[in-house]
Design an enzyme around this catalytic site. Structure first.
Site, short mmCIF file in Angstrom:
data_model
loop_
_atom_site.label_atom_id
_atom_site.label_comp_id
_atom_site.label_asym_id
_atom_site.label_seq_id
_atom_site.Cartn_x
_atom_site.Cartn_y
_atom_site.Cartn_z
N ASP A 1 -8.68 5.62 -17.56
CA ASP A 1 -9.75 4.93 -18.27
C ASP A 1 -10.18 5.71 -19.50
O ASP A 1 -10.29 5.17 -20.60
CB ASP A 1 -10.94 4.69 -17.33
CG ASP A 1 -10.58 3.76 -16.18
OD1 ASP A 1 -9.38 3.50 -16.01
OD2 ASP A 1 -11.47 3.29 -15.47
N GLU B 1 -1.72 3.44 -16.38
CA GLU B 1 -1.72 2.44 -17.44
C GLU B 1 -1.33 3.06 -18.79
O GLU B 1 -0.39 2.63 -19.45
CB GLU B 1 -3.12 1.81 -17.54
CG GLU B 1 -3.28 0.91 -18.74
CD GLU B 1 -4.46 -0.03 -18.62
OE1 GLU B 1 -4.90 -0.34 -17.50
OE2 GLU B 1 -4.94 -0.49 -19.67
#
Ligand code: TRH
Length: 388
Positions: free
Chosen positions: A22, A280
């Site tokens: 994140d 990610e």
């Protein structure tokens, strides 16, 4: 470098759930907004200690500091009174401070000019992204609207983070030099040795994979950045390994490397023949590196991540020969289901030349799309126009 005509004030809010994904995405976005679009960015982070490895020099105890032109602010509770910015990014549904949302609403009531409120979502290759990207969600009580911005792999999504000039930088990357200067002691891979980077979560499949490399006919030089997978590596090799240490067993040479800042990690991906990545952001960087890669996806309840993995595989595999497609799918599934063995590895290894060519072409096609940060700034500019 052309900057946007009117620099805007942006606030990015990020909570560090676990791992680095994140904050890794938010940090790249913040720097790009400053460097390429000329905006003034404050990045609010709840856990600066976890951010520090990505941003060397950052002092977790400080409430305010500046790096790469970005104002980094410690997100404390209670939240300090702050005049809202013109664009507010709520990263990955982190839930903005209530007092800040109330201040956003006051702006709307007083001047009719509430900030643009963007919910930046997780990346997905699934088809629902096309239906949900750009949707709005009115606040249940306040005169505010949230816009969903969803990264993805086609023009019906928010695209992927990619800095301007990244492909040119990659094209001029000097692999030989990297190995000489940064490859660690022992330096350049021997002729015929396959260079593999290994960044993953803990994974029981590490034992089977390392065993296949130890006993395989082709030499493997494996670089392991300090991360959760190191525990599995140490267990598999039967000895505890720390940063800077090496292990040699059969045809496997393994080096444990420090966690480095993002640009240096990007270079490591460029220098290797095969990259095992996770989460990610490292997935996206592996795509830009244009080398074959394997994704250890962030696990979710009820195997939701496997659906997401398959959606990605459908896109990535399009155009591969049936043999390569099957070997790749089997390897990726075995890695994510933690049961990789020598047979699966050897089938995958056999198709690596085809995958190398295919991945380079796929990367080049994706790089023709507009990058996420440019799409985001355009999106906010359009919202401005609609207000006039
Ligand atoms: O750390 P992650 O597992 O993050 C995950 C995922 O993003 C997941 O989707 C999310 O839900 C979860 O966090 C909360 O993997 P990711 O996304 O690849 O982030 C790692 C970051 O660390 C990325 O920005 C690359 C960076 N990195 C370095 O800067 N230096 C390094 O040496 C290494 C190995 C990584």
């Amino acid at each position: 470098m052309p900057l946007s005509a009117t620099p805007q004030r942006w606030d990015i809010f990020c909570t560090v759930i676990d791992n680095y994904g994140d904050i890794g995405v938010c940090w790249r976005l913040a720097r790009q907004l400053v460097a390429e679009h000329g905006h003034c960015v404050r990045l609010w982070v709840d856990d600066l200690a976890s951010f520090a490895p990505l941003c060397p020099g950052l002092v977790p105890a400080l409430v305010q500091q500046q790096f790469a032109g970005v104002e980094i602010r410690r997100w404390t509770a209670p939240f300090p009174y702050t005049e809202p910015a013109e664009v507010v990014i709520e990263a990955f549904g982190c839930a903005l401070p209530e007092s800040y949302v109330a201040a956003m609403a006051r702006g709307q009531e007083q001047t009719g000019g509430a900030p643009h409120w963007i919910n930046l979502e997780y990346l997905s290759a699934e088809s629902w992204v096309a239906e949900c990207h750009g949707l709005t969600s009115p606040h249940p009580r306040l005169p505010l609207t949230k816009h969903f911005f969803i990264p993805g792999f086609d023009e019906h999504s928010a695209g992927l983070l990619r800095e301007r000039g990244l492909m040119a930088r990659h094209a001029s990357f000097d692999t030989r030099r990297w190995w000489k200067n940064s490859g660690g002691s022992g330096s350049t891979p021997a002729s015929g040795q396959l260079a593999i980077s290994l960044f993953a979560y803990e994974n029981r499949a590490v034992a089977g994979l390392l065993d296949a490399w130890v006993k395989g006919s082709q030499g493997v030089l494996c670089l392991v950045p300090e991360s959760r997978v190191l525990k599995s590596v140490s267990e598999a090799l039967g000895k505890s390994l720390a940063v800077g240490e090496k292990a040699q067993q059969g045809h496997l040479e393994l080096r444990v490397r420090p966690f480095v800042q993002q640009e240096a990690y990007d270079d490591l991906l460029l220098a290797c023949d095969l990259n095992l990545v996770r989460g990610e952001d490292s997935l996206v960087r592996a795509i830009w590196a244009g080398k074959p890669f394997v994704w250890h996806i962030y696990p979710q309840d009820e195997d939701a991540h496997i659906v997401k993995l398959d959606a990605f595989l459908d896109r990535y595999c399009a155009g591969l020969s049936p043999a390569a497609k099957s070997a790749l799918r089997q390897f990726w599934h075995s890695w994510n289901r933690e049961r990789t063995d020598a047979g699966v590895w050897h089938a995958f290894q056999a198709v690596l030349p085809e995958l190398a060519e295919h991945t380079r072409r796929w990367r080049d096609r994706l790089a023709e799309q507009i990058d996420l940060t440019s799409l985001l700034t355009d999106f906010c500019r359009d919202l401005d126009k609609n207000r006039l």
